[in-house]
Design a protein around this motif. Structure first.
Motif, PDB file in Angstrom:
ATOM      1  N   TRP A  59       0.855  -1.201   0.000  1.00 63.39           N
ATOM      2  CA  TRP A  59       0.000   0.000   0.000  1.00 63.39           C
ATOM      3  C   TRP A  59       0.885   1.242   0.000  1.00 63.39           C
ATOM      4  O   TRP A  59       0.680   2.179  -0.774  1.00 63.39           O
ATOM      5  CB  TRP A  59      -0.906  -0.034   1.246  1.00 63.39           C
ATOM      6  CG  TRP A  59      -1.975   1.010   1.219  1.00 63.39           C
ATOM      7  CD1 TRP A  59      -1.895   2.261   1.716  1.00 63.39           C
ATOM      8  CD2 TRP A  59      -3.269   0.882   0.628  1.00 63.39           C
ATOM      9  NE1 TRP A  59      -3.063   2.937   1.485  1.00 63.39           N
ATOM     10  CE2 TRP A  59      -3.929   2.124   0.820  1.00 63.39           C
ATOM     11  CE3 TRP A  59      -3.947  -0.158  -0.031  1.00 63.39           C
ATOM     12  CZ2 TRP A  59      -5.228   2.338   0.366  1.00 63.39           C
ATOM     13  CZ3 TRP A  59      -5.239   0.066  -0.470  1.00 63.39           C
ATOM     14  CH2 TRP A  59      -5.853   1.299  -0.275  1.00 63.39           C
ATOM     15  N   LEU A  62       2.444   2.232  -3.360  1.00 64.27           N
ATOM     16  CA  LEU A  62       1.610   2.664  -4.488  1.00 64.27           C
ATOM     17  C   LEU A  62       2.069   4.021  -5.021  1.00 64.27           C
ATOM     18  O   LEU A  62       1.849   4.348  -6.179  1.00 64.27           O
ATOM     19  CB  LEU A  62       0.140   2.749  -4.066  1.00 64.27           C
ATOM     20  CG  LEU A  62      -0.617   1.419  -4.007  1.00 64.27           C
ATOM     21  CD1 LEU A  62      -1.938   1.600  -3.293  1.00 64.27           C
ATOM     22  CD2 LEU A  62      -0.832   0.849  -5.398  1.00 64.27           C
ATOM     23  N   SER A 470       1.647  -3.896  -6.702  1.00 62.02           N
ATOM     24  CA  SER A 470       0.783  -3.803  -5.519  1.00 62.02           C
ATOM     25  C   SER A 470      -0.593  -4.400  -5.776  1.00 62.02           C
ATOM     26  O   SER A 470      -1.126  -5.121  -4.930  1.00 62.02           O
ATOM     27  CB  SER A 470       0.633  -2.350  -5.077  1.00 62.02           C
ATOM     28  OG  SER A 470       1.847  -1.884  -4.538  1.00 62.02           O
ATOM     29  N   ILE A 471      -1.152  -4.122  -6.944  1.00 59.48           N
ATOM     30  CA  ILE A 471      -2.497  -4.652  -7.218  1.00 59.48           C
ATOM     31  C   ILE A 471      -2.456  -6.177  -7.218  1.00 59.48           C
ATOM     32  O   ILE A 471      -3.276  -6.843  -6.589  1.00 59.48           O
ATOM     33  CB  ILE A 471      -3.026  -4.094  -8.549  1.00 59.48           C
ATOM     34  CG1 ILE A 471      -3.277  -2.591  -8.384  1.00 59.48           C
ATOM     35  CG2 ILE A 471      -4.303  -4.817  -8.967  1.00 59.48           C
ATOM     36  CD1 ILE A 471      -3.635  -1.889  -9.670  1.00 59.48           C
TER      37      ILE A 471
END
Ligand SMILES: [Cu+2]
Ligand SMILES: [Cu+2]
Lengths: 569, 408
Positions: A59, A62, A470-471
């Protein structure tokens, strides 16, 4: 086989598979099966904890600036604890748990050699874990899982001391557990099972235990010096007072490179079991696989300084490059032997097999990047970058964790007496596999292009890659809950498992699921070749067991075929 | 039900791959391996040194052989899962084949030969990239949390002719007139020109750092208590990030060259000029010249010292006037107003005394909400983080001018 009748064992005549209550797992117990489950449950808890930290890391990354975390220090604690927890409180205890549960059963033994020591080794883990988590909240555990001084000594806070104490306890636990494995494997094999008739998982646990016993004392030594520097004012690592910062790196990696094999050799063992059983074919090159574990264990002690190619005296770098390249050979032998195992078999796409195959296809990437990293000039460019982060996750997630997943699907029926839901298993697999690849593969590129590891702030040109990573990581994180849900659901509602649902030849399947508290009724007789699939004898052996223990309908649990079998016959 | 399935060891599927499959396989492996290497320019930073050229060549080999092995393994898996999948309801076993000594020897020998070749290639590249070239320029590097400082020693002949001896700072004048006639000064940027080999002599003032210039493919840890070296020879003019690659604490990520809001280069950068003339014309301008020729006004001098990046304040503090954006320490906007107030809490005589105290002994008083992270700037050249009294006075004078900027 049929000559063995239940009443020969007083007190357990016709004993029902022991039904244990949850509270049995919360108490001190010296039964290796209970201890095995205690290890695995504890490890899963820490897996979720470490995974949650990983989600926070992704997170934060990002965006190129620090925003989620209060400051760089908070971020540093995050990945320091993430790394330490995943290695020392998830993979290592998870494997210890599998080993504890399976090794005595695979040897046809009633328990480990030292049951009390076994329990003691486990009970060191919860307090150690608590210390580690406490260290995180106390803060300033910001030197990474490798904790290089003087950042970890002169520049960190009390969290770092708790970190070191926690690792000390975990090290003791590992050593005790391993001594137990070595003695058990050395002395408790049944009649008719020489070293070269042992299941390959047992071989792997043996090789691993030898490494643990030889290497972990070095970790203990390093940690002791670190703690003394931190709390007693010594200066082992403080150059201003005649200490040396490279001393830590040498001793730490003398343990921690072998530790990579501590985490991955048992995974190799799991894979050898799974590939043979689910492709119904003998392991190709049994001896080569068994002995290459030993070769890896040995050569593994001579490569540690490849983690120090940018700090080590330049003249010493080349010798360590050579040993690091050599170690690729026994690993290569294993990979090719596994390919030889599935080639020409009858591959059943059970969830266990899917994960075993995904291990094979992903671990090889970690192996290739490992050889690249062994090459000094290339390593110098990518050392301490995301290339290394990628490499280590291909080895430890693509290697150890995918193998552990496969192992869970494979042995859950033995441990609980119920099957895991195969449909959920496949959903879990088809989400985990691509998400894993998309999380970790692009990290190679970020590293090569110039992104160092362990940073909360990075150059804006790396943002696109980091957003993709990250996704994918969030999806990977979510996929874990499918497994957890499956475990909990199946515990209560899963289909009843027969003694030997996969029709395997190793001894852990030659008893009811779950096994009675004495493991076997009478003395089990091992099938001469643990992977002797494709022979009349093997077929008859499995049949005789089905007769002995009874099979749950349908006779053979092969979900891919089950529906067809039911409708067409 | 199970008894209705005969043991069928004899229904062996055809295991020997056809010649066609083998040929196709080998072609795909080689083509694929070559194909991967086509991506190299996209997945590496600019190739800007002789070292980079050699490392990239080595990487081409590594990627090619890695690609071949990758395709081989994935290919065998793919063919197996398609060709050898059990048919629904087929409960028979595969053939009882448990090994093949020739095959096993082959697949032990091939990787062994392969890693030997790669080790030899790596060794030659290693030797070449480390060769000591003639006429190299030596630059010192000091790493301190969380900034790089480059320490130059230049002879008088290198100084720009536009500089007037009388204007030079007293220390510089002394430097020039002593025996070796060499000038010492610091700068946060590293300058050289195309074809000029550089050797870095590096030291750390606190923890481990690592000096990395991705475009040059060189990296070396910088360790307290020893001096380490690294060499590179630029082949392409441009500005290149200098990155700290070894975890050094909360500002580790900030210890890399940054691009400011207006595209200016903040922090550590390697600046490679086209040729020596360009280098000489630009080297002392503008940052270094201010160090050589100090202005009389102490506040202006202080501003110039800080703007030159000679001290690592920018990674930790925010100060709009100088474009600092760090957030490890308190915001410096309006510090001139706050210093006097703080002096009352700490018992210092006035704002100036407080600021001096903050620099010389930052641990004595911690601004609420912040940890003891600020380096101690020492008055003694032998100690780490040396800050001469003259610099300190100028910096304090400048900081006191930072008033009425209420964006804290
Ligand atoms: Cu290693
Ligand atoms: Cu640094």
């Amino acid at each position: 086989m049929a000559a063995v009748t239940a009443p020969t064992l007083p007190g357990v005549a016709g004993e029902e598979p022991t039904r244990l209550h949850v509270s049995d797992y919360l108490r001190w117990s010296v039964d290796h099966k209970i201890i095995g489950v205690q290890y695995m449950a504890t490890a899963l808890f820490f897996f979720i904890f470490g995974g949650a930290l990983a989600m926070l890391i992704r997170w934060e990354l990002l965006t190129p600036a620090i925003d989620l975390m209060a400051d760089g220090q908070a971020y540093n604690s995050l990945f320091s604890i993430h790394g330490t927890v995943m290695i020392f409180l998830w993979i290592i205890p998870m494997i210890a748990g599998l080993g504890n549960y399976l090794v005595p059963l695979m040897l046809g033994a009633k328990d480990m050699a030292f049951p009390w020591l076994n329990a003691f080794a486990f009970w060191l883990i919860p307090p150690a874990g608590m210390l580690m988590i406490l260290g995180y909240f106390v803060g300033q555990t910001e030197a990474g899982w490798t904790s290089y001084p003087p950042l970890s000594t002169l520049f960190s806070g009390d969290g770092q001391t708790l970190w070191a104490l926690s690792l000390h306890l975990l090290g003791i636990s590992s050593i005790l557990g391993s001594i137990n494995f070595i003695v058990t494997i050395r002395n408790m094999r049944p009649a008719g099972m020489g070293y070269f008739q042992m299941p390959l998982f047992v071989w792997a646990v043996l090789a691993t235990s030898i490494i643990v016993v030889m290497a972990t004392p070095f970790l203990a030594g390093a940690l002791t010096l670190l703690i003394l520097d931190r709390v007693a004012g010594t200066a082992f690592f403080n150059p201003a007072q005649g200490g040396d910062v490279l001393l830590w790196q040498n001793v730490f990696w003398f343990y921690s490179h072998p530790a990579v094999y501590i985490m991955v050799l048992p995974a190799f063992g799991v894979i050898s079991e799974l590939l043979a059983v689910h492709s119904r074919k003998p392991v190709f090159g049994y001896r080569a696989i068994a002995l290459s574990s030993m070769a890896i264990a040995l050569v593994g002690f001579t490569v540690w300084a490849h983690h120090m190619f940018t700090s080590l005296t330049p003249e010493l770098r080349i010798p360590f490059m050579i040993t690091s390249m050599i170690i690729a050979v026994p690993t290569g032998i294993k990979v090719f032997s596994w390919l030889g195992t599935i080639w020409g078999g009858k591959i059943h796409f059970t969830s266990a097999m899917l994960f075993a195959l995904s291990f094979l296809s992903m671990f090889v990437i970690g192996g290739i990047s490992g050889v690249m990293l062994g090459s000094v000039p290339w390593d110098i460019h990518v050392h301490d970058t995301y290339f290394v982060v990628s490499h280590l996750h291909f080895v430890l997630f693509g290697g150890s964790v995918l193998a552990i997943y496969g192992g869970i699907y494979h042995w859950f029926p033995k441990i609980t007496g119920r099957m895991l839901d195969e449909r959920l298993g496949k959903i879990h697999f088809w989400i985990t596999y691509p998400a894993f690849f998309l999380t970790f593969f692009p990290m190679h590129l970020a590293g090569m292009l110039g992104m160092p590891r362990r940073v909360a702030q990075y150059a804006p040109e790396f943002q696109t890659l980091n957003v993709i990573i990250s996704i994918a990581a969030f999806v990977l994180g979510i996929s874990t809950f499918i497994l957890l849900y499956n475990i909990v659901w199946s515990l209560y509602h899963g289909e009843k498992a027969s003694a030997n649902p996969w029709r395997a030849l190793t001894l852990e399947w030659a008893t009811s699921s779950p096994p009675p508290s004495t493991n076997f009724i009478g003395d089990p007789v091992p099938f001469p070749n643990p992977y002797g699939y494709g022979t009349e004898a093997a077929y008859n052996y499995v049949e005789s067991q089905n007769k002995k223990y009874g099979t749950v309908n349908p006779a053979d649990y092969l979900p891919a075929e089950k529906s067809t079998a039911v409708t067409s016959e | 039900m199970s008894s209705s399935h005969p043991p069928s060891p004899r229904s062996t599927p055809n295991m020997t791959p056809s010649l066609a499959l083998i040929i196709v396989g080998v072609v795909v492996m080689i083509a694929g391996g070559l194909g991967f290497t086509l991506f190299i320019p996209m997945i590496l930073p600019p190739q800007a040194s002789t070292q980079a050229q050699q490392v990239d060549q080595l990487f081409t080999f590594l990627l090619f052989f890695g690609g071949v092995i990758f395709i081989l393994v994935e290919g065998v898996i793919l063919v197996s899962v398609i060709r050898f999948r059990a048919q629904p309801g087929d409960l028979a076993d595969g053939p009882p084949v448990s090994g093949n000594t020739t095959l096993e020897l082959v697949w032990t020998a091939i990787p062994a030969v392969l890693v030997t070749v790669l080790a030899i290639l790596s060794y030659t590249v290693w030797i070449n990239t480390r060769a000591i070239p003639a006429n190299e320029m030596s630059v010192g590097a000091t790493a301190a949390r969380f900034a790089w400082t480059f320490n130059y020693e230049v002879g008088q002949e290198t100084l720009p002719t536009t500089l007037n001896f009388g204007d030079l700072k007293p220390e510089i004048q002394a430097d020039l007139t002593d025996e070796d006639g060499v000038v010492h000064f610091n700068n946060p940027k590293l300058y050289t020109w195309v074809g000029q080999p550089v050797v870095m002599e590096m030291q750390s003032q606190d923890v481990n750092h690592a000096f990395w210039i991705p475009a040059m493919r060189v990296k070396q840890d910088v360790l307290p208590g020893r001096t380490t070296e690294i060499r590179f020879t630029p082949t392409m003019a441009g500005n290149y990030r200098i990155v700290c690659a070894e975890l050094c604490g909360s500002g580790h990520g900030a210890m890399a060259g940054e691009v400011g809001r207006d595209g200016e280069l903040l922090g550590a950068w390697l600046i490679v000029f086209e040729n020596e003339e360009d280098y000489l014309a630009n080297f002392f301008d503008p940052a270094a010249a201010t160090v050589l020729v100090p202005p009389d006004d102490p506040a202006l001098l202080g501003r110039q010292i800080l703007a030159s990046g000679a001290y690592p304040c920018a990674t930790c503090h925010t100060l709009d006037d100088l474009g600092w954006t760090g957030n490890i320490g308190p915001n410096m906007n309006g510090i001139g107003d706050r210093a006097a107030a703080r002096a009352q809490t700490t018992g210092d005589a006035d704002g100036a005394a407080y600021l001096e105290h903050s620099l010389r002994h930052p641990g004595d008083y911690l601004v609420p909400g912040f940890g003891n992270l600020m380096p101690q700037f020492n008055p003694d050249p032998g100690q780490p983080n040396y800050m001469p009294q003259s610099d300190l006075d100028a910096i304090v004078a400048y900081l006191l001018t930072q008033t009425a900027n209420p964006s804290n």
